[in-house]
Enzyme design. Sequence first.
Site, PDB file in Angstrom:
ATOM      1  N   GLY A  92      37.350  55.275  36.095  1.00  0.00           N
ATOM      2  CA  GLY A  92      36.118  54.418  35.505  1.00  0.00           C
ATOM      3  C   GLY A  92      35.353  54.105  37.402  1.00  0.00           C
ATOM      4  N   ASP A 148      38.351  46.847  38.034  1.00  0.00           N
ATOM      5  CA  ASP A 148      39.690  46.016  37.003  1.00  0.00           C
ATOM      6  C   ASP A 148      40.772  45.007  38.132  1.00  0.00           C
ATOM      7  OD1 ASP A 148      38.728  47.486  35.123  1.00  0.00           O
ATOM      8  OD2 ASP A 148      41.046  48.202  34.505  1.00  0.00           O
TER       9      ASP A 148
END
Length: 704
Positions: A106, A228
Site C-alpha cells: 500500500g 500501519d
Amino acid sequence: MPENKGLDMEAFLQHPEVRKVTKSITPILQERLKYIPPVCEVFKEHFTRIENNLSYEFQIHPAAKQLLPLIIDNVVQQIVPADSPDEAFKKEYVKERNIGIVFSGGPAPGGHNVIAGLFDAMKTASPSSRLYGFILGPDGILEDDYMEITQRMVDHHRNYGSFSMIKTGRTKIDSKAKMALALENCKKLNLDALVIVGGDDSNTNAAFLAQEFHKDGIQVIGVPKTIDGDIQVKDKNGNVLCAVSFGFHSAARAFASDISNLSNDGNSDVKYWHICKVMGRVASHLGLEVALQVHPNIFLIGEEMADYIDSARIEKAKKEGTVDYTAYGMTLRHVSRMICDGIVRRAAVGKNYGIIVIPEGVLEFINEIQVFIIKLNTIIAEYNQTHDLDFHSAFPTLEDKLDYLRRLVRLSREDKTFSTWNTRDDDLFNDLPAFFQEGLLTERDSHGNFQFSQVETEKVLMGLVQDYLKILKNRGDYKVGIKPDWYRKTLAKAGLNPDAFGPVLFKNYGSGAPCLLVKSSIVSNKTLKQELVRGGQIGNTEDIPAAIQKVYQTSVPKFKTQNHFYGYDGRGSDPTWFDCTYTYNLGHTVFSLIANKATGQMAAIKNLEKDFSQWEPIGIPIAPLMHLEERKGKLELVLERSIVDTNSPAYNVVKALQNEWLSATTGPDNYRNPGPIRFEGKNINVRPLTLTLNNLGRSKLTDS
Ligand code: FBP
C-alpha cells in the site's frame, strides 16, 4: 438566464487570473516541491562508510539460518563519515551504477522522498549513475516494465504524497520461477542494486532476493514502509533500532485531523455518535496514535483484548470446581458491553453524542473471531493448493461458500482426523450476520493475509452495541440526564411545581447531582403516567402535562450513529515534516549502504524518537529479524510484525487518560485538535506522540 452568455470561454480560460485559480499546482504544492529536507550530519560528507556494530544481538531462528545462509551473518551497520578514504575506496564509491527501485504494498506518505534522497545522493557521487523505477510494484520487475527516473521527475514529486511516480502493487516474488525471472530482468538492466520499499512482507521478499541475487553481485536493500507502523525493530535486549516505519505519522495525523473535525461537529450538533474505523491491519498502532492525537471518548486497542482475563468468571469457575476457558481473552459481546458502558455514562450527564475510534484489525484479537480467521485461512489455502480453480472463483457467492463449509462439516463427521471445520464451527459461524460472514470469507491478499480493510468491523460491533442499548433502554438503565436548571425552568414556565414532580420523576432528585436521572421504572408514556398517578401528581383520568411529557422525552436516548472509515485517504496524504525528513534521509542511507557493498540490509534511522540532531542512519540485517508464521495455511519464514506493547508507556498513558477522555461529566469534553498537516510554521519538528511518550517513559525508567 445563464451567467456566461456571451462569455468567450476559450479566452476566459486563458486569462492569467483564471489560469492562476484553475491550475493543478497550488502554492502549497509549489512550496513542497521546492523544499529540500535537512540531512543527517554524516550525509554532508563527500564519502561515508559503514561500521559494523556488534553490540546489537538478535535471536536467530534456525529456519532463517537454513534458508538465508548468505545474509544471516549480517550485523547492524552504522553509517559514519569516511575520513581520509583511499583512492580505491573513492573509486568504488563514485563508480557509475545502475540502481532499481520498486514500491511494494500500500502507498505511504514519504515514498517519493526515498527516491529523491537516493537520487540526490547517487547523482552527487556519480552524475552518470542511473536510477530505474519499476512500474506498478514487483510486477514491474517480473514484466520488465521500468522507467529511468530523471531529475525532472524527482523535482516534480519532492515532499509530495502518494506513490504516483512509479505506482505500486502487491505481487509477491515468491516462487523459484519468479525469482529467476526477477534476476534475469535485473541482469538485463545491468543493475548493481535493487531497492525494495515495502512493509514486512516486502522486506521479507527483499531478504530472499538478496540471498538469491548474491552470487550475481546484485545488492538488495529494503526500506521500512507502511502506514500501519508495524515495522518496529528492537534487538533481543530491547534496544530500539527502528522506532516506526515511514508513512505512519502522516497517516495518523491525516486521520486525526479529520476525526477532530468530527468532534467539533459532534459537540456542536450533539446528536451523533461518530464511529471511526482506522486502518492498520492487525496492529492497533494507528488507533493508539490517533487516540493520543484526538482524545476520543471511547477507543479500542486490539492488543489489550487478547491479554484480558475475566477474574470474576475465573473465581466463579474455581468455586464450581471447573475451568472457564472463555474467561481468557475478550468476546465480541464483552467488547460491545464496554462500548455501551461509555455511551450510557455519557448519556447520564446529558451527552448523547461522542467519538469512538476502532482499529480495523480489532477483531483479530477477539478469540472467537481469530479462530474463524485462522480456520478459514487454512481452508482457503488448502483448497487453492489442491484445485486448479481458486476458492473464490469456484465459490463466487456467499451461499456457495457456506455450502462448501457444510460439506466440510459432513467430512468432519465421517473422518475424525479432519477437524478444521466441524459442526460447532458451522453453528457459530451461522450465528453471524451475512455481511460479516462474507467479510470473513473475502479473498486473502497475495501474501495470504486476511484483508481487514474489507470487513465492516464497526458494523459488527455496533450491531451488538445497538442490541444491548435497546435492552438497557427497556430496563430503564439508559437515559439522557436532565440539567436541573432546565427542568425547573420548563416546569415553572408551565405553572407546575418542580419540587412536587421531581421526586416522582427522578431517582436522584434533591441529591445535588449535576444531572437528574428519570427513574428506571419509567420507560414509556404508560409507565410515566403510572408513576405520576402513584405519586399523586395527576388523577387516573388526567393527561400527562405537556411540560412533563417534554422532560420525559428529553430523557429518552436516540442512539444515532455515523460510520466513517479512515484509511485510503491517510495513505494518500502529503507527508508531515517528520516523514519528509525521515524518508529523504532513508534515501541517502540506501545509497550509502549500496556504495559500501551492503546487501540483505534494511535502511533505517535510529533515534527517530529523539530530536533530529540525534538521528543516526543505519543498516539493519533483515534475516535475523525473521521467524516462522502461518501464511496461506503453512508456516513461512517472514519478518516479524510488531503489535502494540501493552507494557509500553504510550499505551499506559492512553489507558490512564481513558476516563478523562470519556468525559462522562457535565463539564466540557476533552477533545484535542492537532490541526491539519502543515508543512511550514512552528512545531514542524514533531514526531508521533507514541514515539515521544515511549522515549520519555524509557528515559524516566533509566533515570530512576
Ligand atoms: P502495507 O502493509 O502494504 O503498507 O498496506 C497497509 C494497508 O494500508 C493496511 O492498513 C490495509 O489493511 C491494507 O493496506 C489495505 O490494502 P488494499 O490496498 O489492498 O486495500
